[in-house]
Design an enzyme around this catalytic site. Structure first.
Site, PDB file in Angstrom:
ATOM      1  N   LYS A   9     -19.214-115.961  40.473  1.00  0.00           N
ATOM      2  CA  LYS A   9     -19.555-114.718  41.160  1.00  0.00           C
ATOM      3  C   LYS A   9     -20.337-114.931  42.456  1.00  0.00           C
ATOM      4  O   LYS A   9     -20.265-114.095  43.360  1.00  0.00           O
ATOM      5  CB  LYS A   9     -20.335-113.787  40.221  1.00  0.00           C
ATOM      6  CG  LYS A   9     -19.490-113.273  39.053  1.00  0.00           C
ATOM      7  CD  LYS A   9     -20.255-112.285  38.195  1.00  0.00           C
ATOM      8  CE  LYS A   9     -19.398-111.758  37.052  1.00  0.00           C
ATOM      9  NZ  LYS A   9     -20.097-110.735  36.244  1.00  0.00           N
ATOM     10  N   ASP A  27     -19.283-104.309  38.481  1.00  0.00           N
ATOM     11  CA  ASP A  27     -20.153-104.285  37.304  1.00  0.00           C
ATOM     12  C   ASP A  27     -21.210-103.188  37.428  1.00  0.00           C
ATOM     13  O   ASP A  27     -21.521-102.490  36.452  1.00  0.00           O
ATOM     14  CB  ASP A  27     -20.864-105.631  37.116  1.00  0.00           C
ATOM     15  CG  ASP A  27     -19.946-106.715  36.596  1.00  0.00           C
ATOM     16  OD1 ASP A  27     -18.974-106.388  35.893  1.00  0.00           O
ATOM     17  OD2 ASP A  27     -20.200-107.900  36.895  1.00  0.00           O
TER      18      ASP A  27
END
Length: 280
Positions: free
Chosen positions: A73, A110
């Site tokens: 990420k 997210d």
């Protein structure tokens, strides 16, 4: 960068290491089926930080997007042309979309996925909250709480170094963060909203301390499910938001960005995820 030739058959995938456990293919394929995108495919690839640049270098014009899990990420950011403000706020990208002119744009679904999962359960605003843990997911939780919590967030952590990190994230995200030692984590369970971001098994010891009238627990785990904490919380009548709720809501946003089709089929994706977990 020159524009890419578009192809009818489009590809997407989830990358990470380890990746075999990922439910993303199940969710995205369910969305494609519901949307009638029979020429779209979604796969999973075992890719670590070292292999990531090479993987990007081999992508052709048929690629629409990528989902990214750990440990990629942050590693992906130097490979991108642009990242959204949401992704920049936590220095983490879980979604890459390849635009028609060939640009690589990174986003973080997210954070809005957490907010959407809470709102689905009627949680629009709380005056305080608690976060269990201080890893990468905890920073996303703080970013989500910046949109939901009007007061103090107490983070329960195992070390002063982690505590300092959470306070720094709080300052960056404009969230009032106070830290407490993990030894006092039972106190967290009386908050109006508790977000558990720790690995499997970590919160099991807290299950016996769930109060008689718990409020809302957001446990980011989904396998195994329910966790001991979530099971006790539900038994006492508290509201529980699961890791599958988060996974589905963030995947909905990914599907919409990658395909350009909205709304993505939330219910079909959730049912597919539940079926896959039940079969494990």
């Amino acid at each position: 960068m020159t524009a890419r030739a578009r192809t009818d058959a489009r590809r997407a995938a989830v990358l990470g290491s380890p990746i075999a456990h990922s439910l993303s293919p199940v969710l995205h394929r369910a969305a494609y089926a519901e949307l009638g995108l029979s020429d779209w495919s979604y796969d999973r690839f075992e890719v670590d930080e070292e292999a990531l640049p090479g993987f990007f270098g081999e992508l052709g014009p048929e690629w629409a997007g990528l989902s990214l899990t750990m440990p990629l990420k942050r590693a992906v950011i130097p490979l991108l042309d642009e990242i959204t403000d949401t992704a920049a706020s936590v220095e983490a990208v879980n979604t890459v979309v390849f635009t028609e002119d060939g640009r690589r744009v990174g986003d973080n679904t997210d954070i809005p996925g957490m907010v959407a999962a809470l709102r689905e359960r009627g949680i629009e605003e709380v005056d305080s909250a608690a976060v269990l843990g201080a890893g990468a997911t905890a920073s996303s939780a703080l970013a989500a709480l910046a949109r939901v919590c009007t007061g103090e967030v107490v983070a329960y952590v195992r070390s002063e170094a982690r505590a300092a990190e959470m306070r720094q994230w709080g300052e960056r995200l404009d969230v009032e963060v106070r830290t407490e030692d993990w030894a006092h984590a039972e106190q967290a369970l009386r908050a109006p909203l508790v977000i558990a971001t720790t690995p499997a098994g970590t919160t099991d010891v807290l299950a016996a301390a769930v109060p008689e009238r718990p409020a809302t627990l957001f446990d980011v785990l989904y396998d195994p499910w329910p966790t001991a904490l979530a099971a006790r919380w539900s038994a006492y009548g508290g509201a529980v938001v699961s890791g599958l709720d988060l996974l589905v809501h963030q995947a909905v946003l990914q599907v919409e960005q990658m395909t350009g089709r909205s709304p993505a089929p939330l219910d079909a994706m959730r049912k597919a995820g539940e079926h896959a977990l039940a079969a494990r």
